[in-house]
Scaffold this active site. Structure first.
Site, PDB file in Angstrom:
ATOM      1  N   HIS A 141     -56.764 -22.482 -71.005  1.00 48.34           N
ATOM      2  CA  HIS A 141     -57.553 -21.738 -71.995  1.00 48.34           C
ATOM      3  C   HIS A 141     -57.770 -20.307 -71.490  1.00 48.34           C
ATOM      4  CE1 HIS A 141     -59.317 -25.811 -73.264  1.00 48.34           C
ATOM      5  NE2 HIS A 141     -58.767 -25.332 -74.360  1.00 48.34           N
ATOM      6  N   CYS A 175     -66.945 -24.683 -69.939  1.00 47.04           N
ATOM      7  CA  CYS A 175     -66.646 -25.790 -70.870  1.00 47.04           C
ATOM      8  C   CYS A 175     -67.809 -26.752 -71.064  1.00 47.04           C
ATOM      9  CB  CYS A 175     -65.482 -26.643 -70.365  1.00 47.04           C
ATOM     10  SG  CYS A 175     -64.274 -25.801 -69.410  1.00 47.04           S
TER      11      CYS A 175
HETATM   12  C1  CIR Z   1     -58.869 -30.891 -71.883  1.00 47.25           C
HETATM   13  O1  CIR Z   1     -57.716 -30.866 -71.427  1.00 47.25           O
HETATM   14  O2  CIR Z   1     -59.094 -30.669 -73.069  1.00 47.25           O
HETATM   15  C2  CIR Z   1     -60.015 -31.210 -70.939  1.00 47.25           C
HETATM   16  N1  CIR Z   1     -59.583 -32.145 -69.967  1.00 47.25           N
HETATM   17  C3  CIR Z   1     -60.501 -29.955 -70.278  1.00 47.25           C
HETATM   18  C4  CIR Z   1     -61.036 -28.964 -71.227  1.00 47.25           C
HETATM   19  C5  CIR Z   1     -61.536 -27.745 -70.538  1.00 47.25           C
HETATM   20  N2  CIR Z   1     -62.158 -26.879 -71.456  1.00 47.25           N
HETATM   21  C6  CIR Z   1     -62.178 -25.551 -71.345  1.00 47.25           C
HETATM   22  O3  CIR Z   1     -61.550 -24.983 -70.443  1.00 47.25           O
HETATM   23  N3  CIR Z   1     -62.863 -24.876 -72.255  1.00 47.25           N
END
Ligand code: CIR
Length: 253
Positions: free
Chosen positions: A161, A248
């Protein structure tokens, strides 16, 4: 300044969360303790916290930032690019209804995860990634524009991201890892460079003049302190195993 944050506790199903590398399986009880410490850090910054119970049906739902964009005048429910995360939005709609009058929603074929969106005052940078497509960004920008804000896109190369690699710390200061050091889109910011050995620490969060920094990244913490910020260290090792960072874990507004 932020006054509130919404979070969701990690469930036991966290062990089944999406991950791009093998840093080991997250330990659920340690993740719960780390999450509680993160909540305390937000209290220290003066925020009221709304902590939702774990949702075992969605292993990644602790990464609540991805399912909504909260701005001072409206909220936008996203449409996650990861199919396994799409259902996370339903409860979010109910929760946000208690805090926002104006709530928009990204529609098919748009996809967007708010980890790809960085707010800089009234401007929002949107990373085009494997999770966020041009159509999702287009819809998001039109919602922002109809509320007196603006947005622009930036293509991502390596990170999951946008905010995996950059964090806006207010006062024109941008914390950035290597992929973003020379990008023309960010050329007007004062860049605080994240050492490549500490690239995970590019995901810090500014909360009311404090900066939350992940534990174990002393060079980055010192650079942020040298830029004049108070820092609070929070250990998020169990969330890192699933590519998640500090931003997150909460929706701040
Ligand atoms: C994913 O791959 O969607 C989750 N394991 C991690 C999301 C992390 N979110 C972010 O960086 N905003």
């Amino acid at each position: 300044m932020f006054t509130k944050a919404i979070l969701r506790k990690p469930g036991r199903s966290l062990v089944k969360g999406l991950r791009s590398s093998d840093l080991g399986t997250p330990d659920h009880s340690l993740a719960l303790r780390q999450h509680a410490s993160y909540v305390e850090a937000l209290w220290q910054c003066g925020l009221e916290t709304i902590v939702l119970e774990a949702d075992e049906d969605y292993p990644d739902s602790v990464f609540i930032e991805d399912v909504a964009l909260l701005t001072p005048c409206c909220a936008v429910i996203t449409r996650p690019g990861a199919e396994s995360r799409r259902g996370e939005i339903y409860e979010m709609k109910k929760v946000l209804g208690e805090h926002y009058e104006q709530i928009y929603e990204i529609e098919k074929p748009g996809t967007i995860e708010a980890g790809d969106i960085m707010m800089v005052g009234k401007h929002f940078f949107i990373g085009i990634s494997e999770r966020t497509n041009i159509e999702g960004a287009r819809q998001m920008i039109s919602f922002l524009e109809s509320n007196g804000m603006a947005g622009s896109t930036i293509d991502l190369e390596k990170v999951l991201h946008l905010k995996t690699g950059v964090a806006y710390l207010e006062n024109n200061n941008l914390l950035a890892c290597s992929e973003f050091l020379k990008r023309k889109e960010f050329s007007s910011f004062n860049i605080i460079d994240v050492d490549p050995a500490e690239s995970y620490a590019a995901n810090c969060i500014w909360v009311n003049d404090n900066v939350l920094v992940p534990s174990g990244y002393p060079i980055t913490r010192q650079r942020i302190k040298d830029a004049g910020y108070k820092t609070i260290e929070v250990d998020v090792s169990e969330f890192r195993k699933l590519d998640g960072g500090l931003s997150c874990l909460s929706l701040r507004f």
